[in-house]
Design an enzyme around this catalytic site. Structure first.
Site, short mmCIF file in Angstrom:
data_model
loop_
_atom_site.label_atom_id
_atom_site.label_comp_id
_atom_site.label_asym_id
_atom_site.label_seq_id
_atom_site.Cartn_x
_atom_site.Cartn_y
_atom_site.Cartn_z
N LYS A 32 38.09 -30.18 -36.11
CA LYS A 32 38.20 -28.94 -35.34
C LYS A 32 39.04 -27.91 -36.09
O LYS A 32 38.81 -26.70 -35.96
CB LYS A 32 38.78 -29.22 -33.96
N TYR A 54 43.16 -39.18 -32.22
CA TYR A 54 42.31 -37.99 -32.27
C TYR A 54 42.20 -37.43 -33.68
O TYR A 54 41.70 -36.34 -33.90
CB TYR A 54 42.89 -36.95 -31.31
#
Lengths: 261, 79
Positions: free
Chosen positions: A161, A154
């Site tokens: 993010k 990720y």
């Protein structure tokens, strides 16, 4: 007695607003009285369906195709919004993409693609949206727990993010004098159609991330409810925050059982 | 420029192999295209022809010959 529609008369842009979490936000804002502009990446037919669902809730709905990895497409989208609506009250930065690789396997193309859509597009859209929010407005960016927790493969999305959350803070302060509130929402694993593919077999053991201390997974509608609240005047004193919505899962080790297990 | 030529031009640009000559039996795997390459190829073709490519339909496509034929069909349907 019918409840009052809290966003009546507002014009809202939802990027990536035709599917999944974005669709839930679109439909919630529409149900609360906002007229919705649905940005989408590829599937016109899916966007049309969501737009029709928004209209069924009494809203006007307009769709705009734009690949947010390309600054000129963002510019084109806002030209269209300005020409058609003349203003904007709500901007939901939901569109996201990403390359699923570990840090050591990630190449510059995958990094750029992910950062362009998840972080740079938020900056460029917020700059343009702010110019259309002449009477103030609300911006909400959709983040994820991967911004602060380490999740397998990720890396790119998690870092993008984190950038999005930092940008939320800077925008919140810079845009405060214009009466624009900027916040983010960070969700845990969300129950979507895509996730169901991995959980369809009832004979398989339930992975820890499928549950939460609250006893169920987060649904797109949970996020939509929170986003809608952040778009109201009642949320005016929340500025630059990232609100976690995960049923409490980030507060406990992932192996902890749900109270209902 | 024909659909076949346009597809070849877009594919070779995105997979960063401008000099490669591919045949109808060449696969995306042969071109070492990753999932990001494929998304960018599909988006470029959708933008070029204003068509909507269905990912489910592409599951049946096994090589470049079939891919070009699929895009030609989509363009013809669009009129």
């Amino acid at each position: 007695m019918a409840s009052e529609k809290i966003l009546r008369g507002k014009i809202a842009l939802i990027t990536g607003g035709s599917r999944g979490i974005g669709r839930a936000i679109t439909l919630k804002l529409a149900a609360e009285g906002a007229d919705v502009i649905i940005n989408y990446f590829r599937k016109t037919s899916t966007a049309e369906l969501t737009a029709q669902e928004a209209r069924d809730r009494g809203a006007s709905a307009h769709i705009i195709k734009a690949n947010l990895a390309e600054p000129e497409k963002i510019e084109g989208m806002f030209h269209e919004i300005e020409a058609k609506f003349g203003r904007l009250d709500i901007f939901i930065n939901n569109a996201a993409s990403g390359v699923a690789r570990s840090a050591l396997e990630l190449d510059s193309r995958g990094w750029d693609w992910t950062m362009d859509i998840n972080a740079r597009a938020f900056l460029l859209c917020a700059q343009r949206a702010a110019r259309l929010m002449k009477d103030g407005g609300k911006m909400v960016a959709i983040s994820s727990l991967g911004s602060r927790l380490v999740l397998p493969i990720y890396t790119a999305v998690g870092v993008s993010k984190a950038a999005l959350e930092a940008l939320t803070r800077y925008l919140a302060i810079e845009l405060a004098p214009q009466g624009i509130c900027v916040n983010a929402v960070a969700a845990g694993a969300v129950e979507t159609e895509a996730l169901k593919m991995y959980t369809a077999d009832p004979n398989l053991p339930k992975p820890a991330w499928q549950t939460t201390p609250a006893g169920r997974m987060v649904k797109p509608e949970d996020i939509a409810d929170l986003v809608a609240f952040l778009c109201t005047d009642q949320a005016d004193m929340i500025r630059g925050q990232t609100i976690v919505i995960d049923g409490g899962v980030s507060l406990t080790p992932l192996s902890s059982p749900s109270p209902k297990d | 420029m024909s659909v076949e030529e346009t597809v070849k031009k877009i594919v070779t640009r995105i997979v960063r192999k401008p000099d490669i000559n591919f045949s109808p039996t060449t696969t995306f795997q042969d071109l070492e295209a990753d999932s990001l390459d494929i998304v960018q190829i599909l988006v470029a073709l959708e933008d070029t022809y204003d068509i909507e490519i269905q990912d489910e339909e592409l599951q049946k496509v096994t090589n470049m010959g079939e891919f070009i034929a699929y895009i030609e069909r989509k363009v013809a349907e669009k009129g």
